[in-house]
Design a protein around this motif. Sequence first.
Motif, PDB file in Angstrom:
ATOM      1  N   GLU A  77       5.317  12.240  -4.871  1.00 31.59           N
ATOM      2  CA  GLU A  77       6.009  13.528  -4.887  1.00 31.59           C
ATOM      3  C   GLU A  77       7.393  13.398  -4.264  1.00 31.59           C
ATOM      4  O   GLU A  77       8.395  13.801  -4.852  1.00 31.59           O
ATOM      5  CB  GLU A  77       5.200  14.576  -4.110  1.00 31.59           C
ATOM      6  CG  GLU A  77       4.040  15.180  -4.874  1.00 31.59           C
ATOM      7  CD  GLU A  77       3.494  16.409  -4.169  1.00 31.59           C
ATOM      8  OE1 GLU A  77       4.307  17.285  -3.786  1.00 31.59           O
ATOM      9  OE2 GLU A  77       2.271  16.510  -4.015  1.00 31.59           O
ATOM     10  N   GLY A  78       7.427  12.861  -3.049  1.00 38.02           N
ATOM     11  CA  GLY A  78       8.691  12.764  -2.334  1.00 38.02           C
ATOM     12  C   GLY A  78       9.693  11.870  -3.022  1.00 38.02           C
ATOM     13  O   GLY A  78      10.887  12.189  -3.080  1.00 38.02           O
ATOM     14  N   GLU A 124      13.466   7.525   3.554  1.00 35.82           N
ATOM     15  CA  GLU A 124      12.578   8.277   4.441  1.00 35.82           C
ATOM     16  C   GLU A 124      11.165   8.323   3.861  1.00 35.82           C
ATOM     17  O   GLU A 124      10.183   8.128   4.576  1.00 35.82           O
ATOM     18  CB  GLU A 124      13.118   9.703   4.632  1.00 35.82           C
ATOM     19  CG  GLU A 124      12.306  10.549   5.598  1.00 35.82           C
ATOM     20  CD  GLU A 124      12.310   9.999   7.022  1.00 35.82           C
ATOM     21  OE1 GLU A 124      11.335  10.251   7.758  1.00 35.82           O
ATOM     22  OE2 GLU A 124      13.279   9.315   7.385  1.00 35.82           O
ATOM     23  N   VAL A 125      11.062   8.562   2.554  1.00 38.84           N
ATOM     24  CA  VAL A 125       9.747   8.608   1.905  1.00 38.84           C
ATOM     25  C   VAL A 125       9.078   7.244   1.976  1.00 38.84           C
ATOM     26  O   VAL A 125       7.888   7.133   2.279  1.00 38.84           O
ATOM     27  CB  VAL A 125       9.883   9.060   0.434  1.00 38.84           C
ATOM     28  CG1 VAL A 125       8.532   8.980  -0.276  1.00 38.84           C
ATOM     29  CG2 VAL A 125      10.409  10.489   0.369  1.00 38.84           C
ATOM     30  N   ILE A 126       9.839   6.176   1.686  1.00 36.90           N
ATOM     31  CA  ILE A 126       9.288   4.824   1.730  1.00 36.90           C
ATOM     32  C   ILE A 126       8.817   4.481   3.140  1.00 36.90           C
ATOM     33  O   ILE A 126       7.719   3.959   3.339  1.00 36.90           O
ATOM     34  CB  ILE A 126      10.321   3.796   1.243  1.00 36.90           C
ATOM     35  CG1 ILE A 126      10.547   3.944  -0.268  1.00 36.90           C
ATOM     36  CG2 ILE A 126       9.871   2.368   1.566  1.00 36.90           C
ATOM     37  CD1 ILE A 126      11.642   3.058  -0.811  1.00 36.90           C
ATOM     38  N   GLU A 150       0.848  -1.193   0.000  1.00 32.69           N
ATOM     39  CA  GLU A 150       0.000   0.000   0.000  1.00 32.69           C
ATOM     40  C   GLU A 150       0.881   1.240   0.000  1.00 32.69           C
ATOM     41  O   GLU A 150       1.751   1.398   0.850  1.00 32.69           O
ATOM     42  CB  GLU A 150      -0.899  -0.017   1.240  1.00 32.69           C
ATOM     43  CG  GLU A 150      -1.747   1.223   1.426  1.00 32.69           C
ATOM     44  CD  GLU A 150      -2.439   1.213   2.778  1.00 32.69           C
ATOM     45  OE1 GLU A 150      -2.519   2.285   3.406  1.00 32.69           O
ATOM     46  OE2 GLU A 150      -2.905   0.127   3.204  1.00 32.69           O
ATOM     47  N   VAL A 151       0.664   2.101  -0.979  1.00 30.80           N
ATOM     48  CA  VAL A 151       1.480   3.299  -1.121  1.00 30.80           C
ATOM     49  C   VAL A 151       0.586   4.530  -1.067  1.00 30.80           C
ATOM     50  O   VAL A 151      -0.414   4.614  -1.786  1.00 30.80           O
ATOM     51  CB  VAL A 151       2.255   3.293  -2.458  1.00 30.80           C
ATOM     52  CG1 VAL A 151       3.127   4.535  -2.574  1.00 30.80           C
ATOM     53  CG2 VAL A 151       3.102   2.038  -2.577  1.00 30.80           C
ATOM     54  N   ASN A 152       0.914   5.461  -0.200  1.00 30.34           N
ATOM     55  CA  ASN A 152       0.218   6.739  -0.165  1.00 30.34           C
ATOM     56  C   ASN A 152       0.560   7.500  -1.442  1.00 30.34           C
ATOM     57  O   ASN A 152       1.733   7.716  -1.751  1.00 30.34           O
ATOM     58  CB  ASN A 152       0.669   7.533   1.070  1.00 30.34           C
ATOM     59  CG  ASN A 152      -0.052   8.864   1.213  1.00 30.34           C
ATOM     60  OD1 ASN A 152      -0.790   9.292   0.325  1.00 30.34           O
ATOM     61  ND2 ASN A 152       0.170   9.521   2.327  1.00 30.34           N
ATOM     62  N   GLU A 165       5.626  17.218  -7.701  1.00 26.56           N
ATOM     63  CA  GLU A 165       4.255  17.743  -7.779  1.00 26.56           C
ATOM     64  C   GLU A 165       3.665  17.512  -9.163  1.00 26.56           C
ATOM     65  O   GLU A 165       2.505  17.115  -9.306  1.00 26.56           O
ATOM     66  CB  GLU A 165       4.258  19.234  -7.442  1.00 26.56           C
ATOM     67  CG  GLU A 165       2.872  19.865  -7.478  1.00 26.56           C
ATOM     68  CD  GLU A 165       2.899  21.351  -7.168  1.00 26.56           C
ATOM     69  OE1 GLU A 165       1.826  21.966  -7.145  1.00 26.56           O
ATOM     70  OE2 GLU A 165       4.007  21.896  -6.949  1.00 26.56           O
ATOM     71  N   GLU A 166       4.471  17.758 -10.204  1.00 32.09           N
ATOM     72  CA  GLU A 166       3.997  17.558 -11.577  1.00 32.09           C
ATOM     73  C   GLU A 166       3.717  16.089 -11.872  1.00 32.09           C
ATOM     74  O   GLU A 166       2.731  15.751 -12.535  1.00 32.09           O
ATOM     75  CB  GLU A 166       5.031  18.109 -12.558  1.00 32.09           C
ATOM     76  CG  GLU A 166       5.188  19.623 -12.500  1.00 32.09           C
ATOM     77  CD  GLU A 166       6.452  20.109 -13.202  1.00 32.09           C
ATOM     78  OE1 GLU A 166       6.527  21.306 -13.525  1.00 32.09           O
ATOM     79  OE2 GLU A 166       7.374  19.289 -13.415  1.00 32.09           O
ATOM     80  N   ALA A 167       4.573  15.212 -11.367  1.00 34.85           N
ATOM     81  CA  ALA A 167       4.396  13.774 -11.602  1.00 34.85           C
ATOM     82  C   ALA A 167       3.106  13.272 -10.969  1.00 34.85           C
ATOM     83  O   ALA A 167       2.405  12.428 -11.537  1.00 34.85           O
ATOM     84  CB  ALA A 167       5.594  12.997 -11.059  1.00 34.85           C
TER      85      ALA A 167
END
Length: 314
Positions: free
Chosen positions: A164-165, A246-248, A157-159, A198-200
């Motif tokens: 973005e991060g 950190e993002v993961i 499950e990925v937010n 943000e664009e992605a």
Amino acid sequence: MEEKENQDKRKKSKKRTFNIVISISLLLIIGVGIYGFSVYRSVANTLNRTHEPLKHEVSKNRNAKINFSKQDPISILLLGVDERDNDRGRSDSLILLTINPKDQSANMVSIPRDTRTEIAGQEKEDKINHAYSFGGIDATIETVENFIDIPVDFYIEVNMKSFEGIVDAVGGITVNNTLDFTYEGTHFSKGELQLNGEEALKYSRMRNEDPRGDFGRQDRQRQTIQAIINKGARVKTLANYSDVLEVIGENLRTNLTFNDMKDIQANYKEARHNIQQIQINGNGKEINGVYYYIVPQSERTELSTMLKQHLNVN
């Protein structure tokens, strides 16, 4: 016109590419030898933080626990979750992977978010992506299992905000855009585009202006994930591994343990060379003013039979 006529036909195209789920989760593990034990330990610590088991360790459609060393075929459900303030959110993207390492093949099934089906524990039909808002990951997995009648062994499950991060952490990505459109104030022209985080995220979310609707968005989501993988797999990008970790750690949850992931990387990775992408046949329909994607029982049965054969289950 031809594009619209073809969108309801099941599409199967073999692609020599990394398995999306395995690649995201194991992106840094694969390159661990370059940096040594300190990176290995950081990856292990991060992925141990992401571990969240299900209520049931073994799917109700399985007779026994998966044995990675024996190369049992497995299924993994990838969810992109759109979390909101004071709300669990909904699964914005549902992709089911079945992996058979013995014949070195994988199937990637995109499940349209508007698919109408019975929601586990609710005794009513609704959009399949609403299962998450009703009962979280356990209800979503049970709903998918009932819909296709196969076991779902694992989930990742990925937010959606984590895109973005991750994109920013790897220094941006490159995509090849086939549709000129504007979404949330950002214009995306046709051709090769360089995107920041943000664009992605915007690029992967748009669907209303796409004549292919959710199918077009699913293509952009897969393209975005593949671009992240391609960028992140480069040795020089892994210098930013701490940012990616950190993002993961903050945005990914799975019932796979770190050891499970290592076993998958060791025993299942050759399946990445033979991936078939499958879209589910159906038709859009309004019921009481709400749009649903209706999948005929015959289509569900055909899909179930094919996936059961791939997973070696009855």
